[in-house]
Write an enzyme that holds these catalytic residues in place. Structure first.
Site, PDB file in Angstrom:
ATOM      1  N   GLN D  76       0.837  -1.207   0.000  1.00 18.39           N
ATOM      2  CA  GLN D  76       0.000   0.000   0.000  1.00 18.39           C
ATOM      3  C   GLN D  76       0.872   1.257   0.000  1.00 18.39           C
ATOM      4  O   GLN D  76       0.590   2.229  -0.696  1.00 18.39           O
ATOM      5  CB  GLN D  76      -0.882   0.050   1.256  1.00 18.39           C
ATOM      6  CG  GLN D  76      -1.905  -1.062   1.373  1.00 18.39           C
ATOM      7  CD  GLN D  76      -2.554  -1.064   2.754  1.00 18.39           C
ATOM      8  OE1 GLN D  76      -3.399  -0.227   3.047  1.00 18.39           O
ATOM      9  NE2 GLN D  76      -2.142  -1.989   3.602  1.00 18.39           N
ATOM     10  N   VAL D  78       3.934   1.943  -1.065  1.00 18.27           N
ATOM     11  CA  VAL D  78       4.660   2.356  -2.272  1.00 18.27           C
ATOM     12  C   VAL D  78       3.722   2.840  -3.374  1.00 18.27           C
ATOM     13  O   VAL D  78       4.189   3.286  -4.428  1.00 18.27           O
ATOM     14  CB  VAL D  78       5.594   1.243  -2.799  1.00 18.27           C
ATOM     15  CG1 VAL D  78       6.623   0.879  -1.737  1.00 18.27           C
ATOM     16  CG2 VAL D  78       4.828   0.023  -3.266  1.00 18.27           C
ATOM     17  N   ARG D  79       2.416   2.754  -3.135  1.00 18.93           N
ATOM     18  CA  ARG D  79       1.483   3.353  -4.088  1.00 18.93           C
ATOM     19  C   ARG D  79       1.509   4.890  -4.005  1.00 18.93           C
ATOM     20  O   ARG D  79       1.024   5.558  -4.912  1.00 18.93           O
ATOM     21  CB  ARG D  79       0.056   2.827  -3.845  1.00 18.93           C
ATOM     22  CG  ARG D  79      -0.112   1.347  -4.177  1.00 18.93           C
ATOM     23  CD  ARG D  79      -0.038   1.083  -5.670  1.00 18.93           C
ATOM     24  NE  ARG D  79      -1.101   1.740  -6.391  1.00 18.93           N
ATOM     25  CZ  ARG D  79      -2.318   1.253  -6.573  1.00 18.93           C
ATOM     26  NH1 ARG D  79      -2.614   0.070  -6.075  1.00 18.93           N
ATOM     27  NH2 ARG D  79      -3.218   1.923  -7.251  1.00 18.93           N
ATOM     28  N   SER D  89      15.225  -6.500  -0.210  1.00 17.86           N
ATOM     29  CA  SER D  89      14.869  -7.352  -1.328  1.00 17.86           C
ATOM     30  C   SER D  89      14.696  -8.806  -0.906  1.00 17.86           C
ATOM     31  O   SER D  89      15.593  -9.395  -0.295  1.00 17.86           O
ATOM     32  CB  SER D  89      15.967  -7.263  -2.395  1.00 17.86           C
ATOM     33  OG  SER D  89      15.802  -8.279  -3.346  1.00 17.86           O
ATOM     34  N   ARG D  91      14.600 -10.919  -3.102  1.00 15.31           N
ATOM     35  CA  ARG D  91      15.302 -11.598  -4.180  1.00 15.31           C
ATOM     36  C   ARG D  91      16.739 -11.900  -3.757  1.00 15.31           C
ATOM     37  O   ARG D  91      17.300 -12.921  -4.134  1.00 15.31           O
ATOM     38  CB  ARG D  91      15.303 -10.674  -5.403  1.00 15.31           C
ATOM     39  CG  ARG D  91      15.611 -11.380  -6.682  1.00 15.31           C
ATOM     40  CD  ARG D  91      15.512 -10.423  -7.866  1.00 15.31           C
ATOM     41  NE  ARG D  91      15.777 -11.115  -9.092  1.00 15.31           N
ATOM     42  CZ  ARG D  91      16.032 -10.531 -10.239  1.00 15.31           C
ATOM     43  NH1 ARG D  91      16.026  -9.209 -10.322  1.00 15.31           N
ATOM     44  NH2 ARG D  91      16.281 -11.239 -11.308  1.00 15.31           N
ATOM     45  N   ARG D 141      10.659 -17.298  -2.729  1.00 11.84           N
ATOM     46  CA  ARG D 141       9.858 -16.280  -2.019  1.00 11.84           C
ATOM     47  C   ARG D 141       8.380 -16.294  -2.418  1.00 11.84           C
ATOM     48  O   ARG D 141       7.565 -15.691  -1.734  1.00 11.84           O
ATOM     49  CB  ARG D 141      10.414 -14.881  -2.276  1.00 11.84           C
ATOM     50  CG  ARG D 141      10.125 -14.402  -3.676  1.00 11.84           C
ATOM     51  CD  ARG D 141      10.437 -12.951  -3.903  1.00 11.84           C
ATOM     52  NE  ARG D 141      10.871 -12.805  -5.295  1.00 11.84           N
ATOM     53  CZ  ARG D 141      11.050 -11.647  -5.888  1.00 11.84           C
ATOM     54  NH1 ARG D 141      10.889 -10.537  -5.213  1.00 11.84           N
ATOM     55  NH2 ARG D 141      11.428 -11.597  -7.147  1.00 11.84           N
ATOM     56  N   ASN D 157       8.464  14.591   1.142  1.00 13.67           N
ATOM     57  CA  ASN D 157       8.518  15.983   1.566  1.00 13.67           C
ATOM     58  C   ASN D 157       7.268  16.298   2.398  1.00 13.67           C
ATOM     59  O   ASN D 157       6.325  15.500   2.457  1.00 13.67           O
ATOM     60  CB  ASN D 157       8.693  16.915   0.356  1.00 13.67           C
ATOM     61  CG  ASN D 157       7.513  16.911  -0.585  1.00 13.67           C
ATOM     62  OD1 ASN D 157       6.361  16.963  -0.158  1.00 13.67           O
ATOM     63  ND2 ASN D 157       7.792  16.852  -1.875  1.00 13.67           N
ATOM     64  N   ALA D 158       7.265  17.478   3.024  1.00 12.90           N
ATOM     65  CA  ALA D 158       6.200  17.803   3.982  1.00 12.90           C
ATOM     66  C   ALA D 158       4.825  17.860   3.315  1.00 12.90           C
ATOM     67  O   ALA D 158       3.820  17.487   3.911  1.00 12.90           O
ATOM     68  CB  ALA D 158       6.512  19.123   4.680  1.00 12.90           C
ATOM     69  N   ARG D 168      -4.138   8.175   5.324  1.00  7.22           N
ATOM     70  CA  ARG D 168      -3.766   6.986   6.087  1.00  7.22           C
ATOM     71  C   ARG D 168      -3.940   7.115   7.600  1.00  7.22           C
ATOM     72  O   ARG D 168      -3.841   6.112   8.301  1.00  7.22           O
ATOM     73  CB  ARG D 168      -2.321   6.580   5.749  1.00  7.22           C
ATOM     74  CG  ARG D 168      -2.065   6.364   4.260  1.00  7.22           C
ATOM     75  CD  ARG D 168      -2.873   5.210   3.666  1.00  7.22           C
ATOM     76  NE  ARG D 168      -2.465   4.938   2.274  1.00  7.22           N
ATOM     77  CZ  ARG D 168      -2.903   3.911   1.571  1.00  7.22           C
ATOM     78  NH1 ARG D 168      -3.792   3.062   2.070  1.00  7.22           N
ATOM     79  NH2 ARG D 168      -2.494   3.744   0.321  1.00  7.22           N
TER      80      ARG D 168
END
Lengths: 226, 226, 226, 226
Positions: D76, D78-79, D89, D91, D141, D157-158, D168
């Site tokens: 969520q 990183v959206r 990672s 990976r 994984r 940033n702010a 959120r």
């Protein structure tokens, strides 16, 4: 042009290296802050640059206060969208007594310079008269020249700066924004030399000229195009 | 000002509705394309707008060709970063015979208009003389006025447009960009009425004036500030 | 994997060419729509690609509906920020009867495949039991595997797609997202062959391997690094 | 969850105020750095917040190191695209001995908790067996659960943070990302209280509930919808 780097993320190099290390390590970010030696920081940054893995460079931001530049320059500058800008408003700030930027090719040509200066005087006179006639600043400014001096605060992260330098340090970039880009590069190199070690125009960073041109000295000895 | 909506995502409303439906349904996207009735599309879009769930509005893009606007306008316009721009270059295109935008407050004031026009003639004369003296277009343009006519192609998605309208349809926005915003809104409403049903300045979309001002007629009867 | 290009800007090649032409011409955008021959469109796009002047490629957008992919893939995909996403929600959509993606290296190894399938059955069973015990879907989903099938609608413009292909068509990209990238490239090539003529991994577009690796067949005969 | 604000723009409040002042003043940026009193800084920030003029808030950036969170949360997180991320990672980093996040609704239900833990043990076992069978980490994984613990470095940033908190910190946001948002808000309030004075969910910042819901306590006494 008056340029000052007024703020930047503390320890920008370590910030980048630590973020990169987190991706490939089982350790937590906090541990990494403390345990990486300065040498490790440098080595990791060099690897990231060599492989073009630049996302971690975004964690370091740089804020510049810039004055003594024209609106020719800022209209190009603000096209860079991964950045933040606060520019002096011609809508709210009076341009009575405005200053202006003279291109070197005009400054060094007395006849051109005389005509340029004469016109700028007339612009000032007309602007002032319009204001006296009750025209608001926001409308009077329509007569102002591209050459009019402006001030701007710019924030870019290191990755966005590297892209900016690729495009704007190029010999084919417009002279005023190229001068600004070179000055900004000197500033950030002074505080984060390893992040900007190989920074510069695309021919320097990639080894070939994406412009496909023969017009600049830098090209000697490097590949002309892909 | 000459504005034309030259391209847009086919079936923009259905595109948005279908994307939203995918998030909350076990069906595949393709099924949704075919099975949603036009009424369902409209109902879903109304719900999304009411709840401010606008991410799906990004799947519909709109491209405008705009002419007959000043560089005062475009310098503001290109500050909107979630958008794409292609602007006529003063570096490569000659401004011999340039046209210019006259603010209404000047156009309707004969004395001001006369001074404005006289200055524009002198700007043209100086520009042409500089070029004759061997100054390149990219430097001669420093004398050009903010009023100089320019052309630009702009692409924004529907979510970015809604934000643009909130800021620029406001009575306190600068008149020229407000005129553009209103004209763009009329264009997109014609092809996607339900996406832009409630679009407009922030006071219209949110019910209060974020500018905290009493200066415009729209304010009558609505809440002054939060 | 099931991929469909469900929407795109009409006449994407002409849209790009026309926008580019506007920058360097005194003509208006509308004139350009009508007067460029198909051959001129192709020639201009080739020049833009050759010089890396890709900003006009942003005016053409492409929307894909994608199904039959894992959340391993989408967690990588949504890291591309110059794009729009609408993904099926595990919070609102029940995963009773979920499907899952089996990596080829596991599918072709009977022992591994048996263990993989057995675990997926247990995941399904536990998910269902949690729901029966009154746990909401949004919490029950914590047990779901990375392999769980998901659906997503993705919109990217042509410039962002070119960047996506550079990173994700690379032999060193993770297999599932590489398969997706190759499938997306085939789709857009079919409708806009000239925009994506040279598209592919960075070694193909730039002539050197930014990964600095010897691990893939493509490297034979090309420069290893800058 | 373990959260630490590891870096931020020095003097974030003064940075914002100074940038805003530049827009409306004939003074240069450097002068403004020195001549604004702390009281003036506070007053200007309050005005900017009240009028929603938040572009200057972008000049102040904040970097967090976050651990002990699940991949449910990060998928969520990183959206949010106006932000920078560096994530551990799966990976490259072995998940032998992985930790996992248990939702409170499961942790407080013994029967559910037992089933949850049992499944996590089997996931670990299967992961380890797959690796033993020669399956690479990047494929093994696929069996890992959404609950698996991850680490991430985030810079926003702010202005982007204010938007993040609106979405959120809402009672209807998923519990884990809401906890993170609240913790991040506490951190930035401690170092820049005036920038984040009124920060929080949309009902707090705007006075109405964009979700149009009656489901949370906060709604008592405020307007239900626009």
């Amino acid at each position: 042009m008056k340029l000052k780097l007024i703020r930047y993320t503390p320890e920008p190099e370590r910030t980048v290296a630590m973020s990169a290390r987190l991706c490939y390590s089982a350790s937590g970010a906090e541990d990494l802050v403390e345990t990486m030696s300065d040498e490790q920081v440098g080595k990791l940054i060099a690897q990231l640059l060599n492989m073009g893995h630049l996302s971690t460079f975004e964690h370091a931001s740089f804020t510049f206060a810039i004055e003594g530049i024209s609106r020719v320059l800022t209209h190009q500058l603000v096209r860079h969208r991964i950045a933040s800008y606060s520019q002096q408003s011609q809508r709210y700030v009076s341009e009575h007594g405005f200053e202006y930027i003279v291109p070197p090719a005009i400054a060094t040509n007395p006849e051109a310079k005389a005509k340029f200066d004469a016109l700028m005087s007339q612009v000032q006179e007309t602007y002032d008269e319009l204001v006296r006639l009750g025209v608001h600043k926001e409308d009077a400014r329509y007569v102002l020249a591209n050459a009019t001096e402006t001030k701007i605060v710019v924030t870019m992260n290191a990755r966005s700066l590297l892209h900016f330098f690729e495009k704007r340090c190029c010999q084919r970039a417009q002279w005023e924004i190229r001068n600004l880009a070179n000055a900004m590069l000197a500033e950030v190199k002074a505080v984060a030399p390893r992040l900007f070690a190989g920074a510069g125009p695309a021919c320097v960073t990639s080894g070939y000229c994406p412009e496909g041109q023969l017009s600049c000295g830098r090209l000697a000895g490097i590949q002309l195009s892909k």
